[in-house]
Scaffold this active site. Structure first.
Site, PDB file in Angstrom:
ATOM      1  N   TRP A   6       0.863  -1.187   0.000  1.00  0.00           N
ATOM      2  CA  TRP A   6       0.000   0.000   0.000  1.00  0.00           C
ATOM      3  C   TRP A   6       0.905   1.245   0.000  1.00  0.00           C
ATOM      4  O   TRP A   6       1.854   1.332   0.792  1.00  0.00           O
ATOM      5  CB  TRP A   6      -0.862  -0.052   1.266  1.00  0.00           C
ATOM      6  CG  TRP A   6      -1.822   1.072   1.435  1.00  0.00           C
ATOM      7  CD1 TRP A   6      -2.705   1.545   0.517  1.00  0.00           C
ATOM      8  CD2 TRP A   6      -2.017   1.848   2.629  1.00  0.00           C
ATOM      9  NE1 TRP A   6      -3.447   2.566   1.071  1.00  0.00           N
ATOM     10  CE2 TRP A   6      -3.046   2.775   2.343  1.00  0.00           C
ATOM     11  CE3 TRP A   6      -1.440   1.858   3.899  1.00  0.00           C
ATOM     12  CZ2 TRP A   6      -3.492   3.689   3.299  1.00  0.00           C
ATOM     13  CZ3 TRP A   6      -1.884   2.767   4.836  1.00  0.00           C
ATOM     14  CH2 TRP A   6      -2.899   3.674   4.539  1.00  0.00           C
ATOM     15  N   LYS A  65     -13.109  -0.737   6.171  1.00  0.00           N
ATOM     16  CA  LYS A  65     -13.727  -1.581   5.136  1.00  0.00           C
ATOM     17  C   LYS A  65     -14.744  -2.550   5.745  1.00  0.00           C
ATOM     18  O   LYS A  65     -15.836  -2.694   5.238  1.00  0.00           O
ATOM     19  CB  LYS A  65     -12.666  -2.409   4.395  1.00  0.00           C
ATOM     20  CG  LYS A  65     -11.340  -1.723   4.174  1.00  0.00           C
ATOM     21  CD  LYS A  65     -11.349  -0.767   3.020  1.00  0.00           C
ATOM     22  CE  LYS A  65     -10.146   0.137   3.107  1.00  0.00           C
ATOM     23  NZ  LYS A  65      -9.697   0.740   1.911  1.00  0.00           N
ATOM     24  N   ASP A 123      -0.610  -5.438   9.610  1.00  0.00           N
ATOM     25  CA  ASP A 123      -1.570  -4.440   9.180  1.00  0.00           C
ATOM     26  C   ASP A 123      -2.843  -5.196   8.800  1.00  0.00           C
ATOM     27  O   ASP A 123      -2.864  -5.929   7.812  1.00  0.00           O
ATOM     28  CB  ASP A 123      -1.014  -3.675   7.971  1.00  0.00           C
ATOM     29  CG  ASP A 123      -1.970  -2.592   7.490  1.00  0.00           C
ATOM     30  OD1 ASP A 123      -3.066  -2.466   8.074  1.00  0.00           O
ATOM     31  OD2 ASP A 123      -1.620  -1.875   6.532  1.00  0.00           O
TER      32      ASP A 123
HETATM   33  C1  LIG Z   1      -3.131  -2.262   3.517  1.00  0.00           C
HETATM   34  C2  LIG Z   1      -3.834  -1.102   4.116  1.00  0.00           C
HETATM   35  N1  LIG Z   1      -3.478  -0.696   5.325  1.00  0.00           N
HETATM   36  C3  LIG Z   1      -4.076   0.335   5.929  1.00  0.00           C
HETATM   37  C4  LIG Z   1      -5.074   1.029   5.308  1.00  0.00           C
HETATM   38  C5  LIG Z   1      -5.623   2.153   6.101  1.00  0.00           C
HETATM   39  O1  LIG Z   1      -6.890   2.524   5.915  1.00  0.00           O
HETATM   40  P1  LIG Z   1      -7.649   3.463   6.951  1.00  0.00           P
HETATM   41  O2  LIG Z   1      -6.674   4.412   7.505  1.00  0.00           O
HETATM   42  O3  LIG Z   1      -8.684   4.098   6.104  1.00  0.00           O
HETATM   43  O4  LIG Z   1      -8.202   2.541   7.978  1.00  0.00           O
HETATM   44  C6  LIG Z   1      -5.488   0.646   4.015  1.00  0.00           C
HETATM   45  C7  LIG Z   1      -6.511   1.379   3.287  1.00  0.00           C
HETATM   46  O5  LIG Z   1      -6.691   1.311   2.112  1.00  0.00           O
HETATM   47  C8  LIG Z   1      -4.847  -0.452   3.414  1.00  0.00           C
HETATM   48  O6  LIG Z   1      -5.187  -0.897   2.206  1.00  0.00           O
END
Ligand SMILES: Cc1ncc(COP(=O)(O)O)c(C=O)c1O
Length: 459
Positions: free
Chosen positions: A188, A305, A269
């Site tokens: 990411w 999500k 993560d």
């Molecule tokens: C791999 C991964 N980690 C972390 C996040 C963090 O998302 P958020 O800060 O919206 O919870 C995302 C969001 O797309 C992600 O794909």
């Protein structure tokens, strides 16, 4: 491999640990993933703050920053007047009708909260809502986790997954002996930025093999095998973003053995628990495997999500320690990271999550809605695969049904992506990643036509 993403420090105060990193080099502004191309230089901090000319702005030297590579896709999409335009860039769930979804269970929980006149809007503690923290740890580690029973886990509410990664990164930069964090290649796009600015030194390990469109397991083992003892390793708990490629349970076990033998510190993560397979427990297996051996790890959780709470910014950081007294001291230091960053987290989203997690009926309702989202995504994979087969599109597209989670890493190149955007108004990141959650039965044929044309024209 093992590319080093070093921040260039704009200035360092000699007496304080003052970090202003300049991430000038390593981000390709149109790709969803971490990039090793150090030649694509993109300044995000202006060259030199000069004194302002008479009547001019003191900020006139500020340079235009590039759009965020992922969110920028939506900006471009919004400007396109075409009625057939399709946004497959952003990782957000859409219904069959292409609309954002608020889960019914979330509406029910919110109704309960609104009806409860005893609720107030006071500040939460620095570590957030106590119920939310306890329930989040149980959700990811399992209700029967010995680590929780033995009070060896500290959990703090953070600003969704990103905030949890950042708080965890800053804690490690201050208190952990090894500054290197290894992130998968690709990953990411925000990972290298978050950890570099947290004060860690970001390196990569091989993960994806473009030839097989699967896991480069040998490369992964070699790179982690040659990492310095004690290094931190970022692992996607499930539904790896952007590739949709996860290790098998047997491969996870080998990764665990290697990491424990080298005292590498896992930082999970978990942004897609329940979203990949439709089962909250199955998607937490990787994490639980590491916690079951009694070793230590960090876990960042996001409810963006799996509960559709994107904008509520609800997440948690758990640090699993070997002993309860260590966990308690770690928590005291996490507070020192959080307090000057944002003081304490917001109350509403965490209250929604806690309401759902602690009520048996609401929890059950959530699991059903979550499974339905996961199944719709899986069905989109099948439909796209079938549509390409029907068209006789050149190439082997079986990776579309083998990959898991929100994204398919199509293997389309930059030129093909640009063609699809220009000619078919289909928006995605330039690395060919598409969000399956943005597709519907209605739009699959349009996407398949576009892929077919792109592949036929530029092969
Ligand atoms: C791999 C991964 N980690 C972390 C996040 C963090 O998302 P958020 O800060 O919206 O919870 C995302 C969001 O797309 C992600 O794909």
């Amino acid at each position: 491999m093992n590319t080093n993403f070093q921040a260039q420090h704009l200035f360092n105060s000699s007496s304080t640990d003052r970090r202003l990193g300049v991430l000038a080099k390593h981000i390709d502004p149109t790709s969803s993933m971490a990039n090793t191309d150090h030649s694509s230089s993109t300044a995000i901090i202006s060259a030199s703050p000069t004194s302002h000319p008479a009547g001019g702005s003191v900020f006139s030297h500020v340079v235009q920053a590039p759009e965020d590579p992922i969110l920028g896709v939506t900006v471009a999409y919004n400007k396109d007047p075409s009625p057939v335009k399709l946004n497959l860039g952003v990782g957000a769930y859409r219904t069959e009708e292409g609309k954002p979804l608020v889960l019914n269970v979330v509406r029910h929980a919110e109704q309960q909260l609104v009806n409860d006149r005893s609720r107030v809007k006071e500040y939460l503690p620095i570590v957030g809502l106590a119920d939310f923290n306890k329930l989040s740890a149980k959700l990811i580690l399992g209700a029967d986790s010995p680590a929780i029973r033995e009070n060896r886990v500290t959990t703090v509410q953070c600003l969704s997954g990103t905030g949890s990664l950042r708080v965890g990164g800053e804690f490690l930069a201050r208190h952990y002996h090894e500054r290197s964090i290894y992130i998968p290649l690709p990953t990411w796009g925000n990972h290298p930025k978050v950890f570099t600015l947290a004060g860690l030194s970001v390196k990569t390990y091989r993960y994806y093999d473009p030839k097989t469109r699967g896991l480069d397991f040998q490369g992964l083992l070699e790179d982690l095998g040659s990492a310095p003892s004690g290094a931190v390793v970022l692992l996607h708990a499930c539904a790896h973003n952007p590739t949709g490629v996860d290790p098998t349970p047997q491969q996870w076990e080998q990764i665990r053995q290697l990491m424990r033998s080298k005292a590498l510190l896992p930082f999970f993560d978990s942004a897609y628990q329940g979203f990949a397979s439709g089962s909250l427990d199955t998607d937490a297996q990787s994490v639980r495997m590491f916690v079951a051996d009694g070793g230590e790890c960090l876990v960042a959780q996001s409810y963006a999500k799996n509960m559709g709470l994107y904008g509520e910014r609800v997440g948690a950081l758990s640090i699993v320690c070997r002993a309860a007294d260590v966990a308690s001291r770690v928590e005291s230091q996490l507070k020192l990271v959080i307090r000057p960053m944002y003081s304490n987290p917001p109350i509403h989203g965490a209250s929604i999550v806690a309401t759902i997690l602690k009520d048996r009926n609401l929890f059950h309702e959530w699991t059903i809605e979550l499974k339905a989202m996961a199944e719709r995504i899986i069905s989109m994979r099948k439909q796209l695969f079938d549509a390409l087969r029907t068209r006789g599109t050149p190439g082997d597209w079986s990776h579309i049904i083998k990959q898991i989670g929100m994204f398919t890493f199509t293997g389309l190149n930059k030129e093909q992506v640009a063609f699809m955007t220009k000619e078919y108004h289909i928006y995605m990141t330039s690395d060919g990643r598409i969000s399956m959650a943005g597709l519907s039965s209605r739009t699959v044929p349009h996407l398949a036509d576009a892929i077919h044309a792109a592949v036929t024209r530029f092969s």
